[in-house]
Scaffold this motif. Structure first.
Motif, mmCIF file in Angstrom:
data_model
loop_
_atom_site.group_PDB
_atom_site.id
_atom_site.type_symbol
_atom_site.label_atom_id
_atom_site.label_comp_id
_atom_site.label_asym_id
_atom_site.label_seq_id
_atom_site.Cartn_x
_atom_site.Cartn_y
_atom_site.Cartn_z
ATOM 1 N N UNK A 87 0.838 -1.203 0.000
ATOM 2 C CA UNK A 87 0.000 0.000 0.000
ATOM 3 C C UNK A 87 0.869 1.248 0.000
ATOM 4 N N UNK A 88 1.924 1.231 0.798
ATOM 5 C CA UNK A 88 2.826 2.386 0.855
ATOM 6 C C UNK A 88 3.670 2.454 -0.419
ATOM 7 N N UNK A 89 4.184 1.287 -0.840
ATOM 8 C CA UNK A 89 5.059 1.256 -2.019
ATOM 9 C C UNK A 89 4.314 1.756 -3.262
ATOM 10 N N UNK A 90 3.046 1.371 -3.383
ATOM 11 C CA UNK A 90 2.282 1.791 -4.564
ATOM 12 C C UNK A 90 2.084 3.311 -4.566
ATOM 13 N N UNK A 91 1.815 3.858 -3.379
ATOM 14 C CA UNK A 91 1.657 5.311 -3.274
ATOM 15 C C UNK A 91 2.924 6.040 -3.714
ATOM 16 N N UNK A 92 4.049 5.488 -3.323
ATOM 17 C CA UNK A 92 5.348 6.074 -3.676
ATOM 18 C C UNK A 92 5.615 5.921 -5.171
ATOM 19 N N UNK A 93 5.338 4.719 -5.672
ATOM 20 C CA UNK A 93 5.630 4.408 -7.075
ATOM 21 C C UNK A 93 4.757 5.240 -8.020
ATOM 22 N N UNK A 95 3.658 8.163 -7.490
ATOM 23 C CA UNK A 95 4.050 9.567 -7.451
ATOM 24 C C UNK A 95 5.211 9.751 -8.421
ATOM 25 N N UNK A 96 4.883 10.155 -9.631
ATOM 26 C CA UNK A 96 5.906 10.193 -10.682
ATOM 27 C C UNK A 96 6.967 11.262 -10.425
ATOM 28 N N UNK A 97 6.663 12.212 -9.547
ATOM 29 C CA UNK A 97 7.677 13.219 -9.255
ATOM 30 C C UNK A 97 8.852 12.590 -8.509
ATOM 31 N N UNK A 98 8.618 11.438 -7.868
ATOM 32 C CA UNK A 98 9.716 10.748 -7.182
ATOM 33 C C UNK A 98 10.507 9.871 -8.154
ATOM 34 N N UNK A 99 9.866 9.453 -9.252
ATOM 35 C CA UNK A 99 10.516 8.677 -10.319
ATOM 36 C C UNK A 99 11.314 7.478 -9.787
ATOM 37 N N UNK A 100 10.660 6.651 -8.969
ATOM 38 C CA UNK A 100 11.335 5.477 -8.424
ATOM 39 C C UNK A 100 10.830 4.207 -9.099
ATOM 40 N N UNK A 101 11.710 3.217 -9.264
ATOM 41 C CA UNK A 101 11.232 1.923 -9.759
ATOM 42 C C UNK A 101 10.598 1.162 -8.589
ATOM 43 N N UNK A 104 12.839 0.180 -5.566
ATOM 44 C CA UNK A 104 13.211 1.354 -4.753
ATOM 45 C C UNK A 104 12.005 1.848 -3.965
ATOM 46 N N UNK A 105 10.825 1.742 -4.590
ATOM 47 C CA UNK A 105 9.600 2.171 -3.899
ATOM 48 C C UNK A 105 9.354 1.278 -2.685
ATOM 49 N N UNK A 106 9.612 -0.017 -2.843
ATOM 50 C CA UNK A 106 9.413 -0.939 -1.713
ATOM 51 C C UNK A 106 10.409 -0.672 -0.580
ATOM 52 N N UNK A 107 11.629 -0.324 -0.964
ATOM 53 C CA UNK A 107 12.646 -0.035 0.069
ATOM 54 C C UNK A 107 12.240 1.214 0.860
ATOM 55 N N UNK A 137 -0.517 3.622 9.139
ATOM 56 C CA UNK A 137 -0.131 3.221 7.785
ATOM 57 C C UNK A 137 -0.383 4.373 6.797
ATOM 58 N N UNK A 138 -1.514 5.031 6.973
ATOM 59 C CA UNK A 138 -1.816 6.176 6.107
ATOM 60 C C UNK A 138 -0.772 7.273 6.298
ATOM 61 N N UNK A 139 -0.327 7.461 7.539
ATOM 62 C CA UNK A 139 0.733 8.446 7.806
ATOM 63 C C UNK A 139 2.036 8.025 7.123
ATOM 64 N N UNK A 140 2.341 6.729 7.185
ATOM 65 C CA UNK A 140 3.552 6.220 6.528
ATOM 66 C C UNK A 140 3.472 6.458 5.023
ATOM 67 N N UNK A 141 2.280 6.216 4.457
ATOM 68 C CA UNK A 141 2.101 6.386 3.007
ATOM 69 C C UNK A 141 2.299 7.846 2.609
ATOM 70 N N UNK A 142 1.805 8.752 3.443
ATOM 71 C CA UNK A 142 1.983 10.180 3.148
ATOM 72 C C UNK A 142 3.450 10.588 3.352
#
Ligand SMILES: Nc1ncnc2c1ncn2[C@@H]1O[C@H](COP(=O)(O)OP(=O)(O)OP(=O)(O)O)[C@@H](O)[C@H]1O
Ligand SMILES: [Mg+2]
Length: 240
Positions: A87-93, A95-101, A104-107, A137-142
């Motif tokens: 759930x967190x990794x997908x939120x990060x991935x 977000x194209x401004x972060x441009x992570x694979x 890296x998103x999972x890490x 978890x929602x805080x972690x995702x943000x």
């Protein structure tokens, strides 16, 4: 004077037949912890959504300073049918401004889970976590999206006292972090929490800002009564 991150200039917002915000002017600066208070329907959620650029103003102007990253936590966090980690990794991935694979998103997601003390449940289904855990978890995702400004809509409303304290502690920790201090703007019905966490209080009534002042002034009954009788009446009502 700290850098300005978001500015609202005489903003009005119409939602259906309702004018949810009326001529609101606000300036949010780096490092502030701004609590939005007011009765149900006073416009707190509308103001948060406007600050985040989700509600277009019908009048006035919203300016987000270029380069300032924002994230928003909604009142009922929506978790996908995935593990807490994903759930967190997908939120990060996403977000194209972060441009992570994905790797890296999972890490980064795992670091975020550690940050909120949820690493032990990383592999568990997010929807099966308790309300308090889901809010963390929602805080972690943000947080994982590395915002400068975090907007939160009643982040502890449905939590028991213990979970409430945990979420409050995380908010305080995010705000005071030395490497990357976050600006917080949040809606709250809990004046004790406002007193504990806020540096500034914005009081809303029927879509208007009727008080906007440092937290110590807001909780000085005599001063508040003089500066904003409406806000004073609200505080007295909440405390009685
Ligand atoms: N989608 C919508 N369509 C029409 N009117 C809406 C909509 N959402 C909110 N409103 C109205 O806008 C006004 C402000 O609502 P808002 O949700 O911002 O208040 P709030 O301060 O967050 O309230 P609460 O404490 O209950 O969360 C209210 O009068 C509400 O009825
Ligand atoms: Mg609301």
């Amino acid at each position: 004077m700290s850098a300005v991150q978001i500015t609202l200039d005489t903003v009005s917002v119409q939602l259906g037949a309702q004018q949810a915000l009326k001529g609101v002017s606000l300036c949010i600066a780096a490092g502030e912890r701004v609590a939005l208070v007011g009765a149900n329907g006073s416009g707190k959620s509308s103001l948060l959504r406007t600050l985040h650029g989700l509600l277009p103003p019908t009048q006035g102007q919203v300016t987000q300073t270029p380069g300032v990253r924002q994230a928003m936590l909604f009142q009922r966090p929506h978790m996908l049918r995935l593990s807490a980690l994903n759930n967190v990794a997908l939120g990060v991935w996403l977000d194209r401004s972060l441009a992570l694979n994905w790797r890296a998103a999972q890490i980064l997601a795992l670091q975020a889970l550690q940050r909120v003390g949820l690493q032990a449940v990383a592999g568990q289904s997010a929807r099966q976590l308790s309300g308090g855990q889901q809010q963390r978890l929602a805080l972690a995702r943000a947080w994982a999206r590395q915002p400068d400004v975090l907007l939160l809509d009643e982040p502890t409303a449905s939590l028991d006292p213990h979970a409430k304290r945990e979420v409050e502690a995380l908010m305080a920790d995010f705000a005071s972090n030395q490497d990357r201090p976050l600006t917080l703007v949040w809606a709250s019905h809990n004046l004790g929490q406002v007193k504990r966490l806020a540096t500034r209080v914005v009081y809303l009534e029927f879509g208007r800002v009727l008080a906007d002042m440092p937290v110590s002034d807001f909780f000085n009954a005599e001063l508040l009564a003089a500066l904003s009788p409406a806000a004073h009446a609200f505080v007295q009502g909440e405390l009685s």
